[in-house]
Write an enzyme that holds these catalytic residues in place. Structure first.
Site, PDB file in Angstrom:
ATOM      1  N   SER A 157       0.709  -1.252  -0.029  1.00 26.38           N
ATOM      2  CA  SER A 157      -0.046   0.049   0.062  1.00 26.38           C
ATOM      3  C   SER A 157       0.921   1.166  -0.009  1.00 26.38           C
ATOM      4  CB  SER A 157      -0.818   0.063   1.195  1.00 26.38           C
ATOM      5  OG  SER A 157      -1.953  -0.833   1.103  1.00 26.38           O
ATOM      6  N   LYS A 160       0.067   3.573  -2.685  1.00 21.81           N
ATOM      7  CA  LYS A 160      -0.988   4.589  -2.557  1.00 21.81           C
ATOM      8  C   LYS A 160      -0.431   5.831  -2.579  1.00 21.81           C
ATOM      9  CE  LYS A 160      -4.515   1.908  -0.510  1.00 21.81           C
ATOM     10  NZ  LYS A 160      -3.940   0.367  -0.218  1.00 21.81           N
ATOM     11  N   SER A 215      -6.081   3.049   4.918  1.00 24.37           N
ATOM     12  CA  SER A 215      -5.300   2.211   3.696  1.00 24.37           C
ATOM     13  C   SER A 215      -6.619   1.560   2.845  1.00 24.37           C
ATOM     14  CB  SER A 215      -4.307   1.185   3.972  1.00 24.37           C
ATOM     15  OG  SER A 215      -3.392   1.118   2.976  1.00 24.37           O
TER      16      SER A 215
END
Length: 478
Positions: A157, A160, A215
């Site tokens: 993640s 991101k 997340s």
């Protein structure tokens, strides 16, 4: 599978903020009150800083011009300096490849630990097990030390950050979107979720809180659909990565979900974080510890009532956990954890006027919260070594910045806006969290971010998006 856990709600959510913070409310201008707390991994005297542009002397100006020219030449190096194409496998190799990218410096392309140890420079922590890590000065761009910096690995993640840096500027936070089934149809099984409901309406502000704090892959996919779809968003992410010179990075999904060819590197993630942190909203979201998130709408006494629930940041150095305290001065940025990537994390922290970025990818040690513990040890080392250790490389500016610096007459000291606009941006960042109704360290990067914004006020500005990072100095208040 992406599995991220919520820190315990009983933890103190407001400890360890940047040293210039005294509360989550908007600080008084000129206040000498000292903030922060000593529950972090290491202790340091808390100070309150203002940010002012440095005076430009002739010798300094010449040095900056030379630096810009050298950077532009380095950025036009032959293609052979880039790393080979990503492997089709989603699982990382046991050892780093022989030929890694040399973007940012030759030593950064070498396998193993790169550091210039000398008299007065502290020894690196011995208990570092990550496959790759980088520690850099967020303002100067100097890479203080690195380990397999350009090793292409699954990012989880932390991808991101690239998603946010690409998409966040496109939609005002007040824009609202009603979620339809197609928005969530291709969210990966086992993904971390913030709890987006079909048929409910969310503001862009809500969605970004879901991305940064929980997340939430569901929030990522909704924003991606608003941005023209997953394929378009991934295309724009890769274009932005290329512009940033994050050439180790190849995005396949906007949320970092494990996929063939989806890779990044500790160097690239650090570069991406540095770019993102120049955006006020990015700083606000990544540094927020807790916030209220919209739930389901129900009818009560004939009226529609929207429930809310609390979400907490999954960044343990920011929110704390049972076996790790909040790190003093931490202010973001993003964590991740998937089957193929293991644990990944990029963090930013400020102490005594220094702002450092640390990225850690896939520690081999399986201890709980190990990625945060190794990050904290690298931060500790970096704050002790800053100003003493000679860098082993640099975080390069974007391509457009290099091109601008190479053009004659690129001195933008007379550009409208200058210091006044930068100071206004810094002050608005400080008050952003209180205005949004979220709690935690929403203003944590208000002045740290202001430092990056104020760079735009200096002469020899490359452009307003990417100023030379060493045009700012900090001065303590009495």
């Amino acid at each position: 599978m992406t599995q991220l856990h919520t820190p315990k709600a009983s933890r103190n959510q407001e400890t360890g903020r940047l040293s210039f913070m005294s509360s989550v409310s908007t600080p008084r201008v000129g206040s000498s009150e000292r903030g922060g707390d000593r529950s972090g991994t290491s202790m340091a005297t808390a100070c309150t800083f203002s940010v002012v542009p440095a005076p430009m002397k002739t010798a300094r100006r010449a040095l900056l011009v030379a630096s810009a020219v050298v950077s532009s030449l380095a950025l036009t190096a032959p293609v052979s300096h880039a790393a080979p194409k990503p492997s089709p496998s989603t699982s990382p190799s046991a050892t780093p490849p022989a030929g890694m990218s040399t973007v940012g410096g030759e030593r950064l392309g070498q396998a193993g630990t790169q550091v210039n140890l000398a008299s007065g420079v502290p020894v690196l922590p011995k208990d570092l097990t990550a496959r790759s890590w980088v520690i850099a000065d967020a303002e100067s761009g100097d890479v203080l030390a690195a380990h397999n910096a350009h090793w292409r690995l699954p990012p989880a993640s932390t991808m991101k950050m690239l998603f946010a840096d690409t998409v966040l500027p496109k939609f005002p936070k007040s824009v609202e979107h009603k979620v339809v089934p197609s928005d969530l149809v291709d969210v990966g099984a086992g993904s971390s979720m913030v709890g987006i409901k079909e048929g409910e309406t969310y503001s862009v502000h809500d969605l970004w809180l879901g991305v940064f704090l929980r997340s939430g892959n569901d929030a990522v996919h909704v924003l991606s659909k608003m941005n023209g779809g997953i394929d378009n968003t991934v295309k724009e992410m890769n274009e932005h990565a290329e512009e940033l010179q994050a050439l180790d990075t190849n995005a396949v999904s906007p949320d970092g979900y494990d996929a063939p060819h989806q890779v990044s590197s500790a160097y690239d993630l650090t570069l991406i974080a540095r770019s993102g942190l120049q955006k006020k909203d990015f700083r606000e979201y990544c540094s927020t510890v807790t916030a209220k998130f919209p739930g389901s709408t129900s009818k009560k006494k004939g009226k529609s009532v929207r429930e809310t629930f609390e979400i907490q940041n999954t960044n343990r150095l920011l929110a704390g956990d049972s076996d790790i305290p909040v790190y003093q001065g931490i202010a973001g940025v993003k964590n991740g954890n998937t089957t193929n990537a293991g644990a990944t994390f990029t963090g930013v922290a400020e102490r005594n006027g220094k702002v450092l970025l640390v990225t850690v990818m896939n520690p081999e040690k399986s201890e709980h919260n190990e990625v945060y513990k190794e990050t904290a040890r690298l931060f500790d080392w970096g704050f002790k070594a800053a100003g003493k250790v000679q860098p082993v490389g640099e975080l390069v500016p974007p391509k457009s910045a290099a091109q601008a610096s190479a053009q004659p007459g690129s001195n933008n000291s007379g550009e409208a806006g200058g210091t006044g606009d930068a100071e206004k941006s810094s002050k608005s960042a400080v008050g952003a969290s209180a205005a949004s109704g979220s709690t935690g360290i929403g203003v944590a990067l208000g002045i740290t971010g202001g430092a990056l914004v104020l760079l735009a006020a200096g002469v020899f500005l490359i452009n307003r998006r990417w100023p030379l990072p060493d045009l700012v100095r900090r001065r303590g208040r009495s």
